[in-house]
Design an enzyme around this catalytic site. Structure first.
Site, PDB file in Angstrom:
ATOM      1  N   TYR A  97     -14.487  16.093   2.164  1.00  0.00           N
ATOM      2  CA  TYR A  97     -13.484  16.629   1.497  1.00  0.00           C
ATOM      3  C   TYR A  97     -13.671  16.582   0.182  1.00  0.00           C
ATOM      4  CZ  TYR A  97     -11.214  16.469   6.174  1.00  0.00           C
ATOM      5  OH  TYR A  97     -10.581  16.762   7.409  1.00  0.00           O
ATOM      6  N   SER A  98     -13.719  17.555  -0.688  1.00  0.00           N
ATOM      7  CA  SER A  98     -13.895  17.538  -2.435  1.00  0.00           C
ATOM      8  C   SER A  98     -15.133  16.700  -2.365  1.00  0.00           C
ATOM      9  CB  SER A  98     -12.581  16.919  -2.730  1.00  0.00           C
ATOM     10  OG  SER A  98     -11.709  17.956  -2.619  1.00  0.00           O
TER      11      SER A  98
END
Length: 399
Positions: A97-98
């Site tokens: 995630y990111s």
């Protein structure tokens, strides 16, 4: 400030048995937020988890996650505090995630509160250009776990998932590495995500053969819009005591109340922004609108929102331990928390079951011809449990 309700008759009234599986439920009521939280025993373990957990894919908003959200540290901290006040104490993230930023933001948001909450994170998918920066090899798993611990600012992870199945790595290598992490104290429990039935069953068999830690949780996609999870993975979870954590329980926002027949798709929604993990190609908008018609009717009957009704339906299904809810804003989070503390009636569940029914593929349609050979009747078992829970809520609130 907070009333923690341990019913004295819990073991007599709320402990249900099925195929030697034990289900125990504990409730928490926050006077400040006027919300209930239900805790469910994670099948195959002694850990209790909240029926709702907060997904943090919206934290950060970089490296392909721009369309998901861009929650920063300040808002993430307020969300964490709001969740804890409401009894939601499990926060789910992943290294991808990111590209690690979600873990970093979550780590800062929970600073000073680690002993009050649970953290789950995941590894498997690419974290760089090098081939060894992905997969489920011993090399990558250990490096990924150490990196997640640093970003989260903690010395242990409560539930550590393999984010996907790695067919290029021997299962023995993956599972022995995960067992080593458990034995070292860096990981408390292990889980998998997005596995097919045979992949999960083979993994469990390998763990059993060598006496290694087993997957006790499977995080998968399941919603009123897509019920394929029921065909193979749900019966397997019941049989093998693997708890289910549901990602995208509102089908990437499509069941959130903003999608309606003959209305344009919301331009600021996840689908339009490119932040939908559930693509249009695997769903039918005709089916979606048929489901929404019934959701709106039931929302009116229950005085709940469309999203709360959709989430409550999921909470009454077998093996479901927690729904991983996402929230781009604090208001979204507050509304989703309202899915707990009440239950749909058997008649309302039946209407939603019928509206969301889709044809099964082989061999499941063939197996349906012989219902007497099935080992479980999920709907009957779970609805019975939820009706008992509903009765107990009314007793509690009237006492």
């Amino acid at each position: 400030m907070v009333l923690l309700c341990f019913f004295q008759f819990l073991l007599q009234k709320m402990q249900l048995y099925h195929n030697n599986n034990r289900y125990i439920y504990i409730y928490y009521y926050s006077k400040k937020s006027e919300t209930f939280m239900e805790y469910r025993q994670l099948n195959g373990s002694g850990l209790f988890v909240p029926a709702l957990s907060l997904g943090t894919a919206t934290f950060g908003g970089t490296h392909g996650f721009e369309g998901w959200g861009n929650t920063g540290v300040a808002e993430a901290t307020r969300m964490v505090d709001m969740c804890l006040e409401a009894g939601l104490n499990l926060f789910d993230t992943a290294d991808i995630y990111s590209r690690g930023l979600s873990e970093e933001i979550l780590g800062k948001a929970i600073s000073g509160k680690r002993n009050r909450l649970l953290i789950s994170t995941k590894a498997t998918f690419p974290m760089g250009e090098d081939r060894n920066e992905m997969g489920a090899s011993r090399f990558h798993i250990i490096n990924a776990c150490e990196a997640s611990l640093r970003r989260l600012g903690t010395d242990h992870i409560d539930i550590y998932y393999m984010h996907g199945f790695d067919g290029a790595t021997p299962l023995e290598e993956t599972l022995s590495a995960l067992d080593n992490l458990v034995q070292s104290g860096k990981v408390r429990y292990i889980g998998c995500s997005n596995f097919s039935g045979w992949q999960l069953m083979k993994s469990l068999a390998v763990s059993d053969k060598y006496g290694w830690s087993r997957y006790v949780a499977h995080q998968g996609y399941y919603s009123l819009l897509n019920r394929e999870f029921e065909w193979e993975l749900m019966p397997l979870g019941v049989d093998q005591q693997v708890g289910t954590f549901v990602w995208s329980p509102l089908a990437a926002g499509r069941l959130g109340g903003r999608y309606r027949r003959n209305n344009p798709i919301p331009e600021d929604g996840r689908v339009a922004r490119g932040g939908a993990p559930v693509g249009d190609e695997i769903m039918s908008y005709d089916l979606l609108y048929n489901i929404i018609d019934i959701l709106e009717d039931i929302a009116g009957e229950t005085r709940k929102t469309v999203a709360q009704v959709a989430l409550n339906w999921l909470l009454q299904r077998p093996t479901i331990c927690s729904l991983v809810i996402g929230a781009r804003t604090e208001e979204h989070l507050k509304l989703n928390l309202g899915a707990i503390g009440w239950s749909l009636t058997a008649e309302q569940i039946k209407r939603l079951d019928e509206a969301s029914k889709t044809p099964k593929i082989y061999p499941y349609w063939h197996q349906n011809q012989f219902p007497e050979l099935k080992s479980i009747c999920p709907t009957t078992h779970t609805v019975s449990r939820q009706l008992k829970i509903n009765e107990l809520f009314h007793r509690l609130l009237s006492s």
